[in-house]
Write a protein that holds these residues in place. Structure first.
Motif, short mmCIF file in Angstrom:
data_model
loop_
_atom_site.label_atom_id
_atom_site.label_comp_id
_atom_site.label_asym_id
_atom_site.label_seq_id
_atom_site.Cartn_x
_atom_site.Cartn_y
_atom_site.Cartn_z
N LEU A 38 2.41 4.25 -2.13
CA LEU A 38 1.99 3.01 -1.49
C LEU A 38 2.31 3.02 0.00
N SER A 39 1.72 2.08 0.73
CA SER A 39 1.99 1.95 2.16
C SER A 39 3.45 1.55 2.37
N GLU A 40 3.95 1.77 3.56
CA GLU A 40 5.32 1.39 3.88
C GLU A 40 5.53 -0.11 3.67
N LYS A 41 4.53 -0.91 4.05
CA LYS A 41 4.63 -2.37 3.89
C LYS A 41 4.72 -2.75 2.42
N ALA A 42 3.88 -2.16 1.58
CA ALA A 42 3.91 -2.47 0.14
C ALA A 42 5.25 -2.03 -0.46
N GLN A 43 5.74 -0.86 -0.05
CA GLN A 43 7.04 -0.38 -0.54
C GLN A 43 8.15 -1.35 -0.13
N GLU A 44 8.09 -1.83 1.08
CA GLU A 44 9.09 -2.78 1.59
C GLU A 44 9.06 -4.07 0.78
N ILE A 45 7.85 -4.58 0.50
CA ILE A 45 7.71 -5.80 -0.29
C ILE A 45 8.34 -5.60 -1.66
#
Length: 103
Positions: A69-76
């Motif tokens: 997943l994207s960094e943003k999705a991983q962060e979420i």
């Protein structure tokens, strides 16, 4: 695509339907298993995770891997993770359900 009847598109449609039900009813939460995500394109998975992050009601998901997943999705996901299960004693109740107990 209009005529796309693939598994990923069907699962994406189910997720969107569940989201609409959550938004339009008194339903307090929903649960999605990792099976739904495995057939959905990565970009769409990223957008679904971002959509979940906007929700004020609870959404429980099981997801096998977040590395794609994207960094943003991983962060979420990391910020909202409540329970992580892994092999090697980090299973629920400390053991795998599909392994035979040794005597």
């Amino acid at each position: 695509m209009i005529n796309d009847q693939g598994t990923g598109t069907s699962f994406k449609g189910l997720i969107i339907f569940d989201q609409a039900c959550l938004d339009l009813t008194r339903l307090p939460c929903f649960v999605h298993d990792s099976l739904l995500f495995s057939n959905i394109e990565i970009d769409r998975r990223n957008r679904i995770i971002k959509m979940y992050a906007q929700e004020t009601k609870q959404i429980f998901i099981s997801i096998d891997s977040i590395e794609v997943l994207s960094e943003k999705a991983q962060e979420i996901i990391r910020e909202n993770t409540v329970l992580t299960l892994e092999r090697g004693g980090k299973e629920l109740f400390g053991r795998s359900w599909n392994e035979q107990a040794t005597k």
